[in-house]
Structure formats: C-alpha cells, structure tokens
Write a protein that holds these residues in place. Sequence first.
Motif, PDB file in Angstrom:
ATOM      1  N   THR A   4       0.817  -1.196   0.000  1.00 25.08           N
ATOM      2  CA  THR A   4       0.000   0.000   0.000  1.00 25.08           C
ATOM      3  C   THR A   4       0.855   1.251   0.000  1.00 25.08           C
ATOM      4  O   THR A   4       1.855   1.314   0.678  1.00 25.08           O
ATOM      5  N   ARG A 186      -8.281  -2.859   7.592  1.00 25.05           N
ATOM      6  CA  ARG A 186      -9.073  -3.038   6.382  1.00 25.05           C
ATOM      7  C   ARG A 186     -10.473  -3.570   6.668  1.00 25.05           C
ATOM      8  O   ARG A 186     -11.388  -3.326   5.884  1.00 25.05           O
ATOM      9  N   ARG A 189     -13.223  -4.813   4.030  1.00 27.81           N
ATOM     10  CA  ARG A 189     -12.647  -4.535   2.709  1.00 27.81           C
ATOM     11  C   ARG A 189     -11.459  -5.440   2.393  1.00 27.81           C
ATOM     12  O   ARG A 189     -10.944  -5.424   1.270  1.00 27.81           O
ATOM     13  N   HIS A 245      -7.187  -3.406  -2.781  1.00 24.24           N
ATOM     14  CA  HIS A 245      -7.393  -2.011  -3.166  1.00 24.24           C
ATOM     15  C   HIS A 245      -6.549  -1.756  -4.404  1.00 24.24           C
ATOM     16  O   HIS A 245      -5.737  -2.598  -4.799  1.00 24.24           O
ATOM     17  N   TYR A 280      -6.972   4.825   0.893  1.00 21.35           N
ATOM     18  CA  TYR A 280      -6.960   3.743  -0.095  1.00 21.35           C
ATOM     19  C   TYR A 280      -7.908   4.047  -1.242  1.00 21.35           C
ATOM     20  O   TYR A 280      -8.987   4.613  -1.039  1.00 21.35           O
ATOM     21  N   GLU A 282     -10.395   2.311  -3.326  1.00 25.62           N
ATOM     22  CA  GLU A 282     -11.125   1.059  -3.128  1.00 25.62           C
ATOM     23  C   GLU A 282     -11.653   0.492  -4.438  1.00 25.62           C
ATOM     24  O   GLU A 282     -12.017   1.223  -5.357  1.00 25.62           O
ATOM     25  N   HIS A 283     -11.696  -0.835  -4.493  1.00 24.38           N
ATOM     26  CA  HIS A 283     -12.382  -1.508  -5.597  1.00 24.38           C
ATOM     27  C   HIS A 283     -13.888  -1.300  -5.441  1.00 24.38           C
ATOM     28  O   HIS A 283     -14.401  -1.142  -4.335  1.00 24.38           O
TER      29      HIS A 283
END
Length: 327
Positions: A4, A186, A189, A245, A280, A282-283
């Motif tokens: 990350t 997280r 997520r 992510h 982040y 995010e998807h």
Amino acid sequence: MSDTMHVSGTVQPRSPHQLCLDENERAAQGTRADARVPSEFVHRPVADDILVTSWRRVDDRHFSLTARWPHDHGYFAPDHGRHPLILTAETIRQAGLLLSHAELGVPVGHHFILGDLVFTTHPELLANDGGPTSLTIDVICSNLRMRAGTLIDGRFDMTVRSAGRIVATGHSHVTVTSPAVYRRIRGERLTARHSADPVAPSVPPRLTGSATEDEVLLSPTDRPDRWLLRIAPGHAAVVNPANDHVPGMALIDAAQQAAYALTAPDSFVPYALATKFHRYAEHGAPCVIEARRLSSELPGTTTVEVTGLQDGEPVFVSTLTALDGRG
C-alpha cells in the motif's frame, strides 16, 4: 501481500539542472553473486519486473544497491527515447522494500505503507540507447523506528547513478504493519477484489503516452480534464489482482497519463513527481481523476496537478513537472 502507498507531503521538485553531477564519482561494483534479490523481497512475482539486482550494507544506516533498467520490457518502455518516469518510482519502491526485508527485519507477508515518494530526475541522462541501463543506488536510512528488531517506520533517501553520474535523487518513507494489524485496518474490505466486469472504454492510447489500449488507465467523461480510473487486465506490471485495493503504482501511472492527456497535443515528458495519498483507492467505487495546470515556480517548466477522488473525497494528489519544449 499488500504493498500500500500512502504518500504525504507534496514537495516542489528541483530543476534537473540543479542536480549536482560529480564526474569523478565512481559506480559501485557489479551485482554480487551472494546477494541475489528474491522476488518476494521486492513484491514482484515476475522476474522481468525486478529492477533491483543486488544490495550491500555499508554501515548500519547506509546501503549500496545495484539495479538494471530494461530497454525492451513490455510495460516499462522508453518514452520519447528516454527511460520513463515510472521506472524511477518503481526503483525507489523496490529499493525500500528490499532493504526493509533483507536488512531491517521485516518478515515477508507484512504490509507496507509507502510515504513521501518524491523524486527529481535529470532527463538528459535518461536516454535509452537500445540496451539495458546499469545503475547504482546509494541509500541512507534515517528516522528508523524498530520494534523487537523489526522496522516499523523509517525514511530512505536515495541517489541513483548511471556510470557514476547522478540521474535521479529522491526519498521515500515507509510504515510497516503486521498481517493482524492490517486485518483490523481493512476490516470487511480485506476481501475486496477488482471486478471481472467488462473493462470500461479507454482514452485513445496516444493521448496518455501508452503503447496499447491495455495499458490505458483512464476512461473518458464529458470533460477534457476529468476521467474515470480504468483498471485493465493488460496492466499487470503495476496491478496485482490479489490486492484488496488499487495499488499506489497504478495511481501514479494514472496521474502521469492524465497529465499527458491534459497537455496534448503538446509533448509532456515529466522529470519530477511528488505525490500525496489521503486514503486507499477502493475496488467497486468509481475513482474520478482530475487534472489542472499549475503556475510553475521554475522557469521553463510546466506543472500539472492530478487529483483522484472517490465518493467526493480525495484519494491522492500528484504533482508532475516537465521541461518546456523538450520531447
């Protein structure tokens, strides 16, 4: 295995002409046979994506690394006859990961937050002559915080040389978390993945500096300075499908593509980059990419600021600087 990137502290880049070149500096010796770089130490499972080739401890806070920039890589292709900016970013990233694992006690499987990714290159020394480029990287570690012999926070200042000449200077900051801490951060997520839904249409590759549509990270909107982030399967060099992510390297490349598209048809070949990541990416939620020109503090340069937003909140801000009239 997460990688990350949260980057803080956008820094105004120096002019490449301010980089001090010492012709008497000598490159370090070649790759050590006893210090081959495991792929898990740089978080790159594909051998062709590994840029850092060896490392050597000089003292407790000083390390010497070697690296090789490819000339025929499927993704890290030359840009206007020069090694692309993304190569410098990826080299700094890999160098910090390698030293964290190999010398600073970080177990493989821990998660990294990479911060303050800021660097300036000397574009005239980045020419690709048709073959791979051998590099040495001088790394000084500072502000190290260790716990039970394991790095939890620290800064890496790097000087990258080719044939003894400085081609880039920069720094990065990393924070390391254990798998248990990362799971808490997280939450639900943690299991998120990039959707297998059909890929959104792309901006024409020529507008983003991409060779093919599979490398384009931008999808058009009704505004010429705004796009939607587009993650394509062909962009595997910077996108790990196992990530929960969108990786920071993908966002940095999206910022570069947005700067290209904003300044088209003019040639925009950046030599410096500074990024701030707020959270982040995010998807599963649209990420809007916006670009605007800034008034540059350096004569003869063009500066573009690129912002990524999700749910109306900033995800990252990247500032890219290029020399005017250089293509």
